[in-house]
Structure formats: C-alpha cells, structure tokens
Design a protein around this motif. Structure first.
Motif, PDB file in Angstrom:
ATOM      1  N   UNK A 101       0.831  -1.220  -0.036  1.00 34.81           N
ATOM      2  CA  UNK A 101       0.085   0.083   0.046  1.00 34.81           C
ATOM      3  C   UNK A 101       0.970   1.123  -0.032  1.00 34.81           C
ATOM      4  N   UNK A 102       2.094   1.134   0.768  1.00 34.58           N
ATOM      5  CA  UNK A 102       3.040   2.555   0.625  1.00 34.58           C
ATOM      6  C   UNK A 102       3.868   2.697  -0.345  1.00 34.58           C
ATOM      7  N   UNK A 103       4.035   1.350  -1.014  1.00 27.53           N
ATOM      8  CA  UNK A 103       4.740   1.188  -2.466  1.00 27.53           C
ATOM      9  C   UNK A 103       3.959   2.172  -3.413  1.00 27.53           C
TER      10      UNK A 103
ATOM     11  N   UNK B  73      -9.535   6.106   9.892  1.00 27.48           N
ATOM     12  CA  UNK B  73      -8.362   5.636   8.715  1.00 27.48           C
ATOM     13  C   UNK B  73      -7.169   6.246   8.967  1.00 27.48           C
ATOM     14  N   UNK B  74      -7.259   7.338   9.111  1.00 21.59           N
ATOM     15  CA  UNK B  74      -5.853   8.067   9.161  1.00 21.59           C
ATOM     16  C   UNK B  74      -4.856   7.571  10.440  1.00 21.59           C
ATOM     17  N   UNK B  75      -5.549   7.435  11.580  1.00 20.66           N
ATOM     18  CA  UNK B  75      -4.979   6.800  12.705  1.00 20.66           C
ATOM     19  C   UNK B  75      -4.373   5.413  12.185  1.00 20.66           C
ATOM     20  N   UNK B  76      -5.057   4.566  11.636  1.00 23.75           N
ATOM     21  CA  UNK B  76      -4.513   3.181  11.210  1.00 23.75           C
ATOM     22  C   UNK B  76      -3.596   3.351  10.280  1.00 23.75           C
ATOM     23  N   UNK B  77      -3.476   4.140   9.491  1.00 20.72           N
ATOM     24  CA  UNK B  77      -2.411   4.548   8.372  1.00 20.72           C
ATOM     25  C   UNK B  77      -1.201   5.008   9.046  1.00 20.72           C
ATOM     26  N   UNK B  78      -1.180   5.743  10.140  1.00 18.07           N
ATOM     27  CA  UNK B  78      -0.185   6.059  10.781  1.00 18.07           C
ATOM     28  C   UNK B  78       0.366   5.140  11.656  1.00 18.07           C
TER      29      UNK B  78
ATOM     30  N   UNK C 215       0.133   1.751  11.005  1.00 12.80           N
ATOM     31  CA  UNK C 215       0.667   0.864  10.076  1.00 12.80           C
ATOM     32  C   UNK C 215       2.273   1.050   9.524  1.00 12.80           C
ATOM     33  N   UNK C 216       2.221   2.375   9.198  1.00 16.84           N
ATOM     34  CA  UNK C 216       3.531   2.890   8.552  1.00 16.84           C
ATOM     35  C   UNK C 216       4.502   2.744   9.700  1.00 16.84           C
TER      36      UNK C 216
ATOM     37  N   UNK D  36       4.360   0.597  12.022  1.00 16.60           N
ATOM     38  CA  UNK D  36       4.985  -0.770  12.208  1.00 16.60           C
ATOM     39  C   UNK D  36       5.770  -1.471  11.067  1.00 16.60           C
ATOM     40  N   UNK D  37       5.566  -0.804   9.982  1.00 16.17           N
ATOM     41  CA  UNK D  37       6.527  -1.264   8.840  1.00 16.17           C
ATOM     42  C   UNK D  37       8.171  -0.913   9.080  1.00 16.17           C
ATOM     43  N   UNK D  38       8.059   0.458   9.435  1.00 13.38           N
ATOM     44  CA  UNK D  38       9.342   1.027   9.510  1.00 13.38           C
ATOM     45  C   UNK D  38      10.323   1.096  10.784  1.00 13.38           C
ATOM     46  N   UNK D  39       9.394   0.602  11.932  1.00 15.56           N
ATOM     47  CA  UNK D  39       9.824   0.711  13.232  1.00 15.56           C
ATOM     48  C   UNK D  39       9.318  -0.394  14.085  1.00 15.56           C
ATOM     49  N   UNK D  40       8.965  -1.612  13.599  1.00 13.30           N
ATOM     50  CA  UNK D  40       8.004  -2.386  14.087  1.00 13.30           C
ATOM     51  C   UNK D  40       8.311  -2.972  15.702  1.00 13.30           C
ATOM     52  N   UNK D  41       9.842  -2.881  16.167  1.00 11.35           N
ATOM     53  CA  UNK D  41      10.051  -3.156  17.383  1.00 11.35           C
ATOM     54  C   UNK D  41       9.989  -2.276  18.359  1.00 11.35           C
TER      55      UNK D  41
END
Length: 207
Positions: A105-107, A163-168, A170-171, A173-178
């Motif tokens: 989705x971010x790609x 939706x905005x909160x979920x996108x934030x 999500x992003x 979690x992908x960049x800095x999941x730990x």
C-alpha cells in the motif's frame, strides 16, 4: 454455447485470475513493483503473458487488484455492517499489517503522490473503499431520531480520522516494528474512538 460450457469458461477465467494475483503478490513483495514484469508473473503463475492485460488492463490495475484482495482477505467487507466491536475489526487490520504484503500500500502511495494517472485515481478509490467501510460500521450504530444529513457528515469525519490513525500506525509498524506493541496500539485506538463515538450524534451542530 450451453450454460454448462459458459460456466466452465468462467471457472477457467477465475482460476487464471487467481493464479496471476497469487504470483504478482509474491513477486511484488519480493522484488518490488518496478522490478516485476509481466514476463516474471507469467513464468511464476504458468499463465500466458497476454492473459494478464486481458484480466487487469495494465500493471497498475494488477497491483491495485493485489492490494484490494489482500485487504479483503482479512478485513471482510461484510463485517463492517455486522456490528462487531471496533477492537475486533482492528484485530483484523493488525493481522493484515503483519502479513508480508501490506507494505504494497505504501509502495503504491509513493507512485500515487507523484502522478495524476491511473495509479493516482485507483489509489483514491482504494482509500475511498477503506473510508466507506469504516463509515458503514459507524452508520450501523446510528441511534434513532438523528438528523440523517448532519449524521452523515459527522460519520464521514469519524471514518476519515479513524482511517488516518490506522495508516499512521501501519506505517510505524512497517518502519520500526520493534518500537511498540502493535496490538496495544490497536486496542488504544479502539478504546479512544469507541469512547467518543456517541459524540458523533450528540454534539450540538456549530452555528
């Protein structure tokens, strides 16, 4: 052609579409959008290269179909109107975030923001579907006696904010999941939004 023969053709068409989507999903996740060609997808799926544009028109249409199917797989559209707790819907979303392909989705977002072509318009449709699903969940809980016009505007605003909160999340979690607990973040969002849901219909309109 007999109905049985037509049904068989339809079944073959659906099977070809599924195999193309399966192959594209794997390759986009492994190699990225730009480094995946129709030839690669054809070889992986066992479906002729010429069949791919017949099903999806072009590469942009294919990648959007991959993303939409991935979301529908875990966030079943019918659940939005079944009144599940918001926390349950967000559990579904967290499961998708953890899947290997949600980064698609971010790609796509990067390409959508830099163009006004097909990907841009298809990404608008993708975001609209997400908002519409969340808005359906809110509307399904609308109490009686509420002005529909006022309620509709506020329900849309609620869906956009959620939706905005979920996108934030999500992003992040992908960049800095730990760096944080995804499940706890989703629980926090559910608690915050459900706590304030009643205000969608009870807050007096601005004069």
């Amino acid at each position: 052609m007999s109905p049985r023969g037509q049904r068989r053709i339809d079944e073959i068409g659906e099977e070809s579409r599924r195999r193309i989507l399966d192959a594209a999903e794997e390759l986009f996740a492994d190699r990225g959008f730009d480094r995946t060609s129709f030839v690669d997808i054809s070889e992986r799926s066992g479906i002729s290269r010429g069949s791919i544009p017949w099903h999806f028109k072009n590469k942009d249409g294919l990648v959007m179909a991959v993303v939409e199917r991935a979301i529908d797989r875990v966030m079943v559209p019918e659940r939005y109107t079944a009144l599940p707790p918001l926390a349950d819907l967000l559990d579904d979303y967290a499961a998708w975030v953890r899947s290997g392909n949600s980064a698609l989705t971010f790609m796509l977002l990067t390409e959508a923001m830099s163009s006004t072509g097909t990907v841009h318009s298809r990404y608008q449709e993708f975001l609209a579907r997400r908002r519409d699903g969340l808005e359906l969940w809110v509307r399904a809980q609308r109490p009686g006696g509420v002005d529909p016009e006022t309620a509709s505007t506020r329900e849309r605003g609620f869906a956009v904010a959620l939706n905005g909160a979920l996108i934030g999340i999500h992003l992040q979690a992908l960049i800095d999941p730990d760096s944080f607990d995804l499940d706890e973040a989703m629980r926090s969002v559910a608690t915050l939004f459900e706590k304030n849901l009643a205000e969608v219909w009870t807050t007096p309109p601005e004069s």
